[in-house]
Design an enzyme around this catalytic site. Structure first.
Site, mmCIF file in Angstrom:
data_model
loop_
_atom_site.group_PDB
_atom_site.id
_atom_site.type_symbol
_atom_site.label_atom_id
_atom_site.label_comp_id
_atom_site.label_asym_id
_atom_site.label_seq_id
_atom_site.Cartn_x
_atom_site.Cartn_y
_atom_site.Cartn_z
ATOM 1 C CG HIS A 59 -2.110 0.837 1.100
ATOM 2 N ND1 HIS A 59 -2.145 2.169 1.445
ATOM 3 C CD2 HIS A 59 -3.345 0.544 0.654
ATOM 4 C CE1 HIS A 59 -3.361 2.651 1.251
ATOM 5 N NE2 HIS A 59 -4.105 1.684 0.775
ATOM 6 C CB ILE B 6 -0.551 6.168 1.184
ATOM 7 C CG1 ILE B 6 0.063 7.114 0.143
ATOM 8 C CG2 ILE B 6 -1.693 6.857 1.922
ATOM 9 C CD1 ILE B 6 -0.893 7.504 -0.963
ATOM 10 N N GLY C 161 -6.282 4.038 5.336
ATOM 11 C CA GLY C 161 -7.228 4.748 6.197
ATOM 12 C C GLY C 161 -7.747 3.909 7.348
ATOM 13 C CB VAL C 162 -8.928 0.384 7.652
ATOM 14 C CG1 VAL C 162 -10.083 0.499 6.694
ATOM 15 C CG2 VAL C 162 -7.780 -0.350 7.016
ATOM 16 C CD GLU D 151 -8.037 -1.369 15.407
ATOM 17 O OE1 GLU D 151 -7.764 -1.861 16.521
ATOM 18 O OE2 GLU D 151 -9.190 -1.401 14.918
#
Length: 145
Positions: free
Chosen positions: A49, A55, A58-59, A63
């Site tokens: 990623h 980057i 987002g998850v 979290e």
């Protein structure tokens, strides 16, 4: 205020999924928490990623905010012999405003807005260099560990 070893006494997450390096503030009276995550290039998720353009997913940011809330819930429940764990019931109004990259320091801030029995509503933000990079609203169910 709390280092990684102290955080691990309060929440069940471990490497590679412990996403908080330090708790900077823990305000039980106002039900607020502030923590940090130092993002390094050797994070496992950067392998895919994205190769050549890393980057933080987002998850992972969401979290990390939730893990800070987990520390707050642990401190509020006050019984280390019968610890409680917050489980996601809903995640709403998530907004990602800027990418997070290796070398950044994520500053997580979260606050419990409302609690009724074992249901908690909270909100949180993640910032890099004082700029909001993510916002989220959570609903948690507080359960026995």
């Amino acid at each position: 205020m709390l280092d990684t070893l102290e955080i691990m006494k309060r929440i069940p997450h471990r490497y590679p999924f412990l996403l908080v390096d330090r708790i900077l503030e823990l305000d039980l009276e106002n039900q607020k928490v502030k923590g940090i995550k130092n993002v390094t290039v050797n994070e496992n998720y950067f392998n895919g990623h994205f190769p050549g353009h890393p980057i933080v997913p987002g998850v992972i940011i969401v979290e990390g905010i939730a893990q800070c809330l987990g520390v707050l819930v642990f401190e509020q429940q006050g019984d280390p012999e019968n610890p409680k764990v917050p489980y996601f019931a809903a995640i709403e109004n998530v907004k990602f405003k800027a990418p997070v990259r290796p070398g950044d320091q994520l500053v997580y801030e979260a606050q419990i807005e409302k609690q009724k029995r074992n249901i908690v509503k909270a909100n949180g933000t993640a910032k890099v260099d004082g700029k909001v990079v993510a916002e989220v609203k959570f609903t948690f169910s507080i359960m026995d560990k």
